[in-house]
Structures are given as structure tokens and as C-alpha cells.
Scaffold this motif. Sequence first.
Motif, PDB file in Angstrom:
ATOM      1  N   SER A 232      36.014  32.149  39.653  1.00 12.49           N
ATOM      2  CA  SER A 232      36.152  33.308  38.756  1.00 12.49           C
ATOM      3  C   SER A 232      35.053  34.340  39.006  1.00 12.49           C
ATOM      4  O   SER A 232      33.922  33.977  39.373  1.00 12.49           O
ATOM      5  CB  SER A 232      36.056  32.794  37.316  1.00 12.49           C
ATOM      6  N   SER A 233      35.393  35.595  38.767  1.00 10.82           N
ATOM      7  CA  SER A 233      34.391  36.668  38.889  1.00 10.82           C
ATOM      8  C   SER A 233      33.280  36.474  37.858  1.00 10.82           C
ATOM      9  O   SER A 233      32.191  37.028  37.999  1.00 10.82           O
ATOM     10  CB  SER A 233      35.044  38.022  38.666  1.00 10.82           C
ATOM     11  N   VAL A 400      30.827  39.991  29.837  1.00 10.24           N
ATOM     12  CA  VAL A 400      29.863  40.780  30.606  1.00 10.24           C
ATOM     13  C   VAL A 400      30.329  42.237  30.556  1.00 10.24           C
ATOM     14  O   VAL A 400      31.510  42.494  30.365  1.00 10.24           O
ATOM     15  CB  VAL A 400      29.748  40.273  32.066  1.00 10.24           C
ATOM     16  N   PRO A 401      29.407  43.219  30.700  1.00 12.34           N
ATOM     17  CA  PRO A 401      29.814  44.615  30.536  1.00 12.34           C
ATOM     18  C   PRO A 401      30.761  45.138  31.615  1.00 12.34           C
ATOM     19  O   PRO A 401      31.610  45.965  31.338  1.00 12.34           O
ATOM     20  CB  PRO A 401      28.487  45.383  30.557  1.00 12.34           C
ATOM     21  N   PHE A 402      30.645  44.664  32.845  1.00 12.50           N
ATOM     22  CA  PHE A 402      31.546  45.168  33.887  1.00 12.50           C
ATOM     23  C   PHE A 402      31.683  44.156  35.035  1.00 12.50           C
ATOM     24  O   PHE A 402      30.828  43.273  35.200  1.00 12.50           O
ATOM     25  CB  PHE A 402      31.037  46.505  34.458  1.00 12.50           C
ATOM     26  N   THR A 403      32.776  44.299  35.790  1.00 17.62           N
ATOM     27  CA  THR A 403      32.929  43.528  37.028  1.00 17.62           C
ATOM     28  C   THR A 403      33.415  44.491  38.106  1.00 17.62           C
ATOM     29  O   THR A 403      34.129  45.459  37.812  1.00 17.62           O
ATOM     30  CB  THR A 403      33.941  42.367  36.884  1.00 17.62           C
ATOM     31  N   HIS A 404      33.022  44.232  39.322  1.00 20.16           N
ATOM     32  CA  HIS A 404      33.389  45.107  40.442  1.00 20.16           C
ATOM     33  C   HIS A 404      33.272  44.285  41.726  1.00 20.16           C
ATOM     34  O   HIS A 404      32.187  43.846  42.079  1.00 20.16           O
ATOM     35  CB  HIS A 404      32.445  46.318  40.470  1.00 20.16           C
ATOM     36  N   ALA A 405      34.399  44.091  42.383  1.00 16.68           N
ATOM     37  CA  ALA A 405      34.401  43.212  43.563  1.00 16.68           C
ATOM     38  C   ALA A 405      34.150  43.963  44.858  1.00 16.68           C
ATOM     39  O   ALA A 405      34.716  45.028  45.081  1.00 16.68           O
ATOM     40  CB  ALA A 405      35.753  42.509  43.660  1.00 16.68           C
ATOM     41  N   ASN A 406      33.325  43.367  45.699  1.00 15.33           N
ATOM     42  CA  ASN A 406      33.262  43.767  47.097  1.00 15.33           C
ATOM     43  C   ASN A 406      34.209  42.798  47.816  1.00 15.33           C
ATOM     44  O   ASN A 406      34.000  41.585  47.775  1.00 15.33           O
ATOM     45  CB  ASN A 406      31.823  43.609  47.610  1.00 15.33           C
TER      46      ASN A 406
END
Length: 446
Positions: A232-233, A400-406
Motif C-alpha cells: 500500500s502507498s 496522511v495529508p497527501f500521496t503522490h507516486a513516482n
Amino acid sequence: MTQLKPILTHLDSIPSTPGKFKPDKSSPYNLYRLRFHPTLFPRFTLWSFFFIFFIVLLIFFSSPTNPTAGNSRRSLKNSLSPSPALGPNWERRVRASARPRSKTGFTVLVTGAAGFVGTHVSLGLKRRGDGVLGLDNFNQYYDVGLKKARQGLLERSGIMVVEGDINDAVLLRKLFDAVAFTHVMHMAAQAGVRYAMQNPGSYVHSNIAGFVSLLEACKTANPQPSIVWASSSSVYGLNSKVPFSENDRTDQPASLYAATKKAGEEIAHTYNHIYGLSITGLRFFTVYGPWGRPDMAYFFFTKDILRGKEIKIFETSDHGSVARDFTYVDDVVKGCLAALDTAKKSTGSGGKKKGAAQLRIYNLGNTKPMPVGRLVSILEKLLKVKAKKKVIQMPRNGDVPFTHANITLAHTELGYKPTTDLEMGLKKFVKWYVSYYGSKKKKSSW
Ligand SMILES: O=C(O)[C@H]1O[C@H](OP(=O)(O)OP(=O)(O)OC[C@H]2O[C@@H](n3ccc(=O)[nH]c3=O)[C@H](O)[C@@H]2O)[C@H](O)[C@@H](O)[C@@H]1O
């Protein structure tokens, strides 16, 4: 008591080899023996019988509050006398479901097959000719009716879903005895970030104990399958370096859910290291789409907007927006299948490692984080209903406030390339939602 004493003393003198006992006619206790045996001994046996009967009843009819205890009792029952569901006919159906269409097709066990991603992955595998056997415990975390409907969908495509828990070692052994799985797609988990505060035990049960139980079955199986599983992220937790890359730190989980997924990644390392299992972990980023999970925000926002109920939109403590890298389910399925296709074979056999095996981890995200407010305005447009919004500070419950995938690594090694933006993905979701709950007027308990 004075009456019993002579009898007990007499029992002390019985030799250990029955049949060699000769009554001592001269014993002064012989008189007591003759007088009290006919009355006291039956009463004594009767009470013992009732006591044993009561204990047996208690064991068989006590409700299993501990799910593991329930499983072990079922396992015991299965090992003693296989129920008809595990008989030859059941085995025939299991084998038929797992049989690939061609000789080059995979034979895949999909755990959590009646779950959201599990259903889509199973259908994707079956469509291209792989053999698929599903396993799901149909737990009550959310509407079981929806899970059963997904099961119906799978069965219409020729996929059998066995009802059982990944903690049930006896059941797993039966499945691995019946079928030589080439791959395991492990999607079964206790999902949901915030629910971990209400029911922490269920996360340990499914995401840690269940994962270990499955890996135990895989390491013992001959041949050992290659494993692809859903991490999971959320493992990035409080990591603030964006976008999140696979080698960023993941030692600051913000929820117990995240901690159990992170533990899963470490457990995967151990089983790879000791037993030569080929294991690939996929870090999913807020997957959404048709047949989705009712506990997720996009799903219950849709329900609440349609019912005119207020929805709560979280913001950060400094009034910033909370954002997610929402990823459409079909894109994630492509990533899962690519992970399966590029997975090397496990190297062990008979529970022993024969050489180094593959151990991988990939982000499967969309690379375009969207604020939750934007998600809501797209839903309002699609549903043609104005939402009753209340903006509140994000509760301290694991979010969590944000997620952003590379996704560079997944792109390079798996050819992963998401193509569905949030507008298009939500349009497909809403279309499904209306056809499932709207026109069919299904009762929902979630
Ligand atoms: O990809 C992941 O790592 C995780 O994605 C989701 O977790 P989450 O991103 O928290 O998804 P939602 O629960 O649908 O929340 C989406 C967004 O809506 C926000 N939200 C949620 C609930 C609410 O009432 N209001 C609200 O603004 C959340 O803070 C979050 O930013 C899944 O629930 C997890 O199982 C999964 O592992």
C-alpha cells in the motif's frame, strides 16, 4: 466420605495388568465392597458421564469470538472428516477452475478474489486464458452482499471462489495438494486506514498472521509458486519527499494498517531470503472504480450526495487541501498482470532454498494527486446533485495529508502506464453505481 474410603483404598490395590487381580477374601473391606458397589459405582459413573458430556457440548457449541480459534476448530474438523464441500466433487471443481486455457497459461490462486481489486484481477487473468482459483473469507467489514455479487460475476466467467480464510492452514494445504499453482496473486487483506483504530486485531489477523500462513503454504508447495501481493502507498506514512519513490523511507507509518503492510514487506524479505520464494509487492495508491469498496471516500461520498446527506471533506491543520493519487482499477490490473508476467520462478523446493530468488517492490499510482475537494466537484457534476459539504480538520486517525507516486520503476520494468484520469474513472464508477444500486434498487447495508 467414610463409606468411599474403603472403595478408594481397594482401587489402590488393583494391579496394573487387568485380569490378574485376585480378591483378597480375608480383607475386612470385602464386606463394604459387596455392599456399596451396586449403588455408589453407577452413581459415580453417571455423574462423570454428565460432566464429560457437558464439556464436549461446551467445546462444540461455544461461539468462536477469536476467529483464529474458529479456524483451527474448522481445520481440525476438516482434517478428521472432510466435509462434502472438500470431497472429490469439490476437488474436481477446484482443478477445473484453476486449469489454464493453453499450455503456456498460468495457474493462479487469487486470495481476496471477492474483494474489489481481487475481482478485477481475477477477471483480467481469466480473460487472457490463465486458470484462476479464488479464495475469500467473505468477512463482514463491508456489505457481504456486494462480495457475493462479485462472486456471481466471477462464477459466470468460470472462476470458482472457495470460501475460506488464509489463516486456515489445512484448507491451504488441500488447495496446494489439489493444484500445482504457478503463481499466487495475494490480494486478501484487512483494508481501510481509519478502521484500524476500531479493530486493530483484524489487521494483525489478516495482514500479518494470514500473510505468514500463506507464505508457509507457498514455501512448502512443490513447485513453489511466484507471489505477487498488494502492499500500500500508506507505507510512505509521514515521508514528505515527493513524489514517493520505492527507495524512500517507509519507517514512519501513520496508521496500524500502514504498519501491517510495512511488516508484510519485511516478512516477504524473510521468506525470499530463507526459502527462495519469488515475491513482488505492489504499493497501490487509492484504487477506485466500478465494484469498488463502500468504505472508501469516493464510494460513500456518492451514496451520501445522492441521499442529500452531509459529507465531510478533510483539510490539513494549516487549511491546506488533502490530496490523493487516485488510481483507476483497470490501470492497476494492468500493473498486476505485468508483475505476474515478469515474475521469475521461485528457487526453492520442499521448503529448502536452492538459490537467490527475485524480490521486488513497485509503486502502482497515477502520478497526478488530486485534492479531495476536486474529487467531490467531479462527483457533483456526474451525479447532477450539489453536495452538502462540511470542511473539517483531518482527524488524527491514521490519515496522511497527501500521496503522490513516482512510477518510473514500474514503467521501466513492467511497462506500467496509467491511462485513466479521475474524471473518466469516476464517470465509469458512477455509471456502474447507478446500474447496481439505482436501477436494481439493491438493499445496501453499508
Ligand atoms: O492506497 C492506499 O494506500 C490506501 O488507499 C485507501 O486509503 P485512502 O487513500 O485513505 O482512501 P479513502 O479512505 O477513500 O480516502 C480518500 C481521501 O478522502 C479523505 N476523506 C476520507 C473520508 C472522509 O470522510 N473525508 C475525507 O476527506 C481522506 O483523508 C483521503 O484523503 C484505501 O482505503 C486503503 O486500503 C489503501 O491501502
